[in-house]
Design a protein around this motif. Structure first.
Motif, mmCIF file in Angstrom:
data_model
loop_
_atom_site.group_PDB
_atom_site.id
_atom_site.type_symbol
_atom_site.label_atom_id
_atom_site.label_comp_id
_atom_site.label_asym_id
_atom_site.label_seq_id
_atom_site.Cartn_x
_atom_site.Cartn_y
_atom_site.Cartn_z
ATOM 1 N N UNK A 1 17.277 -53.943 56.476
ATOM 2 C CA UNK A 1 17.767 -52.684 56.818
ATOM 3 C C UNK A 1 17.967 -51.842 55.675
ATOM 4 N N UNK A 2 18.611 -52.882 54.918
ATOM 5 C CA UNK A 2 19.182 -52.231 53.361
ATOM 6 C C UNK A 2 17.891 -51.391 52.799
ATOM 7 N N UNK A 3 16.754 -52.169 52.638
ATOM 8 C CA UNK A 3 15.572 -51.487 51.819
ATOM 9 C C UNK A 3 15.385 -50.057 52.715
ATOM 10 N N UNK A 4 15.256 -50.037 54.132
ATOM 11 C CA UNK A 4 15.086 -48.867 54.667
ATOM 12 C C UNK A 4 16.238 -47.651 54.216
ATOM 13 N N UNK A 5 17.282 -47.868 54.045
ATOM 14 C CA UNK A 5 18.127 -46.794 53.534
ATOM 15 C C UNK A 5 18.142 -46.675 52.231
ATOM 16 N N UNK A 6 17.482 -47.619 51.301
ATOM 17 C CA UNK A 6 17.252 -47.513 50.036
ATOM 18 C C UNK A 6 15.777 -46.490 50.070
ATOM 19 N N UNK A 7 14.886 -46.724 50.560
ATOM 20 C CA UNK A 7 13.848 -45.932 50.564
ATOM 21 C C UNK A 7 14.292 -44.470 51.081
ATOM 22 N N UNK A 8 15.205 -44.375 52.088
ATOM 23 C CA UNK A 8 15.515 -43.013 52.386
ATOM 24 C C UNK A 8 16.183 -42.235 51.072
ATOM 25 N N UNK A 9 17.184 -42.833 50.376
ATOM 26 C CA UNK A 9 17.603 -42.591 49.294
ATOM 27 C C UNK A 9 16.633 -42.026 48.101
#
Length: 73
Positions: A1-9
């Motif tokens: 899930x952390x990588x998903x938010x990093x991708x949005x960032x």
């Protein structure tokens, strides 16, 4: 899930905000604030249009303005 938010960032910081970063480094206040002025002009035009539409509706006399115009009154 952390990588998903990093991708949005990454999408917003490194891709979508590139035009705004270019405006930030201009040496002219007027040049850097052009985007804000455009949004303010669009908002002012929309506000005037909306007020004219409300006035036209108010002048047509379609709305019931007596006390019993609504069931909750």
């Amino acid at each position: 899930m952390e990588s998903f938010f990093r991708a949005i960032e990454d999408l917003f910081v490194n891709v979508l905000f590139i035009p705004l970063d270019a405006l930030r480094f201009m040496h002219s206040w007027w040049g850097a604030s052009t985007l804000n002025w455009i949004f303010m002009i669009i908002g002012a035009v929309a506000f005037v249009y909306w007020m004219l539409q409300l006035k036209k509706y108010n002048d047509s006399g379609e709305e019931r303005k007596d006390v019993s115009g609504h069931s909750f009154l």
